[in-house]
Design a protein around this motif. Structure first.
Motif, PDB file in Angstrom:
ATOM      1  N   SER A 175      -4.877   5.213   2.650  1.00 22.47           N
ATOM      2  CA  SER A 175      -3.972   4.219   2.073  1.00 22.47           C
ATOM      3  C   SER A 175      -4.617   3.664   0.819  1.00 22.47           C
ATOM      4  N   ILE A 176      -3.807   3.507  -0.222  1.00 25.39           N
ATOM      5  CA  ILE A 176      -4.317   2.957  -1.475  1.00 25.39           C
ATOM      6  C   ILE A 176      -3.453   1.785  -1.933  1.00 25.39           C
ATOM      7  N   MET A 177      -4.053   0.927  -2.746  1.00 30.66           N
ATOM      8  CA  MET A 177      -3.353  -0.228  -3.287  1.00 30.66           C
ATOM      9  C   MET A 177      -3.986  -0.625  -4.621  1.00 30.66           C
ATOM     10  N   CYS A 178      -3.249  -1.325  -5.448  1.00 27.34           N
ATOM     11  CA  CYS A 178      -3.801  -1.815  -6.708  1.00 27.34           C
ATOM     12  C   CYS A 178      -4.879  -2.851  -6.409  1.00 27.34           C
ATOM     13  N   ALA A 179      -5.841  -2.934  -7.319  1.00 30.28           N
ATOM     14  CA  ALA A 179      -6.958  -3.851  -7.096  1.00 30.28           C
ATOM     15  C   ALA A 179      -7.655  -4.145  -8.412  1.00 30.28           C
ATOM     16  N   GLU A 180      -8.655  -4.950  -8.313  1.00 27.52           N
ATOM     17  CA  GLU A 180      -9.571  -5.194  -9.419  1.00 27.52           C
ATOM     18  C   GLU A 180     -10.955  -5.368  -8.814  1.00 27.52           C
ATOM     19  N   VAL A 181     -11.963  -5.146  -9.629  1.00 25.59           N
ATOM     20  CA  VAL A 181     -13.328  -5.211  -9.117  1.00 25.59           C
ATOM     21  C   VAL A 181     -14.184  -6.062 -10.051  1.00 25.59           C
ATOM     22  N   ALA A 182     -14.984  -6.930  -9.461  1.00 23.65           N
ATOM     23  CA  ALA A 182     -15.966  -7.716 -10.205  1.00 23.65           C
ATOM     24  C   ALA A 182     -17.294  -6.975 -10.106  1.00 23.65           C
ATOM     25  N   LEU A 183     -17.695  -6.354 -11.198  1.00 24.97           N
ATOM     26  CA  LEU A 183     -18.931  -5.567 -11.189  1.00 24.97           C
ATOM     27  C   LEU A 183     -20.174  -6.428 -11.357  1.00 24.97           C
ATOM     28  N   GLU A 184     -19.993  -7.693 -11.669  1.00 22.28           N
ATOM     29  CA  GLU A 184     -21.082  -8.669 -11.755  1.00 22.28           C
ATOM     30  C   GLU A 184     -22.233  -8.186 -12.632  1.00 22.28           C
ATOM     31  N   TYR A 202     -15.309  -9.417 -19.393  1.00 18.90           N
ATOM     32  CA  TYR A 202     -14.280  -9.763 -18.421  1.00 18.90           C
ATOM     33  C   TYR A 202     -14.893  -9.775 -17.027  1.00 18.90           C
ATOM     34  N   ASP A 203     -14.507 -10.752 -16.229  1.00 20.57           N
ATOM     35  CA  ASP A 203     -15.039 -10.857 -14.869  1.00 20.57           C
ATOM     36  C   ASP A 203     -14.590  -9.710 -13.981  1.00 20.57           C
ATOM     37  N   TYR A 204     -13.395  -9.184 -14.242  1.00 16.85           N
ATOM     38  CA  TYR A 204     -12.829  -8.147 -13.385  1.00 16.85           C
ATOM     39  C   TYR A 204     -12.412  -6.937 -14.211  1.00 16.85           C
ATOM     40  N   GLN A 205     -12.504  -5.783 -13.577  1.00 17.38           N
ATOM     41  CA  GLN A 205     -12.078  -4.532 -14.184  1.00 17.38           C
ATOM     42  C   GLN A 205     -10.963  -3.935 -13.323  1.00 17.38           C
ATOM     43  N   PRO A 206     -10.027  -3.214 -13.941  1.00 15.84           N
ATOM     44  CA  PRO A 206      -8.892  -2.678 -13.179  1.00 15.84           C
ATOM     45  C   PRO A 206      -9.270  -1.483 -12.322  1.00 15.84           C
ATOM     46  N   GLY A 207      -8.619  -1.406 -11.161  1.00 10.29           N
ATOM     47  CA  GLY A 207      -8.902  -0.302 -10.268  1.00 10.29           C
ATOM     48  C   GLY A 207      -7.837  -0.127  -9.210  1.00 10.29           C
ATOM     49  N   VAL A 208      -8.084   0.817  -8.360  1.00 14.88           N
ATOM     50  CA  VAL A 208      -7.264   1.065  -7.170  1.00 14.88           C
ATOM     51  C   VAL A 208      -8.217   1.065  -5.986  1.00 14.88           C
ATOM     52  N   ARG A 209      -7.775   0.480  -4.904  1.00 15.51           N
ATOM     53  CA  ARG A 209      -8.599   0.365  -3.698  1.00 15.51           C
ATOM     54  C   ARG A 209      -8.135   1.368  -2.642  1.00 15.51           C
ATOM     55  N   ILE A 210      -9.093   2.076  -2.085  1.00 14.20           N
ATOM     56  CA  ILE A 210      -8.817   2.801  -0.840  1.00 14.20           C
ATOM     57  C   ILE A 210      -8.933   1.741   0.243  1.00 14.20           C
ATOM     58  N   SER A 211      -7.794   1.334   0.764  1.00  9.13           N
ATOM     59  CA  SER A 211      -7.814   0.248   1.752  1.00  9.13           C
ATOM     60  C   SER A 211      -8.119   0.759   3.157  1.00  9.13           C
ATOM     61  N   ARG A 212      -7.763   2.024   3.408  1.00 12.68           N
ATOM     62  CA  ARG A 212      -8.057   2.626   4.712  1.00 12.68           C
ATOM     63  C   ARG A 212      -8.183   4.137   4.566  1.00 12.68           C
ATOM     64  N   LEU A 213      -9.116   4.693   5.306  1.00 15.05           N
ATOM     65  CA  LEU A 213      -9.291   6.140   5.389  1.00 15.05           C
ATOM     66  C   LEU A 213      -9.660   6.447   6.830  1.00 15.05           C
ATOM     67  N   THR A 238       0.865  -1.186   0.000  1.00 18.90           N
ATOM     68  CA  THR A 238       0.000   0.000   0.000  1.00 18.90           C
ATOM     69  C   THR A 238       0.897   1.230   0.000  1.00 18.90           C
ATOM     70  N   GLN A 239       0.305   2.352  -0.333  1.00 15.70           N
ATOM     71  CA  GLN A 239       0.955   3.644  -0.143  1.00 15.70           C
ATOM     72  C   GLN A 239      -0.002   4.475   0.698  1.00 15.70           C
ATOM     73  N   THR A 240       0.536   5.158   1.665  1.00 19.81           N
ATOM     74  CA  THR A 240      -0.282   5.936   2.598  1.00 19.81           C
ATOM     75  C   THR A 240       0.081   7.406   2.487  1.00 19.81           C
ATOM     76  N   TYR A 241      -0.959   8.233   2.493  1.00 16.57           N
ATOM     77  CA  TYR A 241      -0.816   9.682   2.442  1.00 16.57           C
ATOM     78  C   TYR A 241      -1.374  10.235   3.744  1.00 16.57           C
ATOM     79  N   VAL A 242      -0.561  11.014   4.442  1.00 18.55           N
ATOM     80  CA  VAL A 242      -0.941  11.523   5.758  1.00 18.55           C
ATOM     81  C   VAL A 242      -1.290  13.002   5.668  1.00 18.55           C
ATOM     82  N   ALA A 243      -2.233  13.411   6.517  1.00 19.04           N
ATOM     83  CA  ALA A 243      -2.657  14.806   6.584  1.00 19.04           C
ATOM     84  C   ALA A 243      -2.213  15.394   7.915  1.00 19.04           C
ATOM     85  N   LYS A 244      -1.668  16.593   7.817  1.00 17.51           N
ATOM     86  CA  LYS A 244      -1.281  17.349   8.996  1.00 17.51           C
ATOM     87  C   LYS A 244      -1.799  18.767   8.808  1.00 17.51           C
TER      88      LYS A 244
END
Length: 182
Positions: A66-75, A89-100, A48-54
């Motif tokens: 925090s963000i990370m590479c991901a894919e999403v199944a839109l079904e 395609y079962d999955y589409q490319p994306g980026v995930r916000i893993s934590r906020l 992941t990569q994390t960006y901090v606010a001050k």
């Protein structure tokens, strides 16, 4: 909130500043633990990569994303109209916000919005020009769904997803590009 908000990528020099990051709600304690103990190691491992606010002239971190590479199944719940056949395609490319996370004293000050906008900016400027990436996705806590909806995210429209404790939400980044072009 006095002072300008500064958002930057987490680096070793910020580690003493994240050690004071505190969340009050027991459900949010994993967010506190992640930033204090795992975010930097996760970045060094390219997970992941994390960006901090001050706040300007205040050393402590008041929020992060925090963000990370991901894919999403839109079904087959979302039509990608500008690319015929994309739904085969079962999955589409994306980026995930893993934590906020935003510390309680800063909630309501638009900090969460600015952190999400930072994540969007990183994806639009640093990822999309070089790799396929269509969606920004996340798993939302129930209390956060209204916030994400205001930001333009949609719930994946399946019964299974809607029944989850943290349902998947997504933002079609192409819509932001198209809006910006107008």
């Amino acid at each position: 909130m006095a002072g300008e908000i500064i958002i930057k990528q987490l680096q070793a020099a910020n580690l003493d500043q994240v050690s004071r990051f505190r969340m009050d709600d027991a459900d949010d304690k994993p967010l506190e633990i992640f930033i204090r103990q795992h975010a930097y190691k996760s970045a060094k491992a390219n997970l992941t990569q994390t960006y901090v606010a001050k706040i300007e002239d205040d050393p402590k971190v008041v929020g992060y994303v925090s963000i990370m590479c991901a894919e999403v199944a839109l079904e087959k719940t979302y039509d990608i109209a500008d690319k015929v056949g994309a739904d085969r395609y079962d999955y589409q490319p994306g980026v995930r916000i893993s934590r906020l996370a935003v510390i309680p004293s800063q909630r309501g000050a638009q900090l969460g919005r600015k952190l999400v906008e930072t994540a969007i900016g990183v994806v639009l400027v640093s990822i999309m020009p070089y790799a396929g990436c269509r969606f920004l996705i996340l798993d939302a806590k129930a209390k956060s769904i209204p916030f994400y909806k205001k930001m333009g995210f949609r719930l994946l429209d399946t019964l299974e997803n809607k029944a989850k404790q943290t349902p998947l939400m997504f933002l079609d980044l192409r819509n932001l590009i198209d809006e910006g072009a107008q």
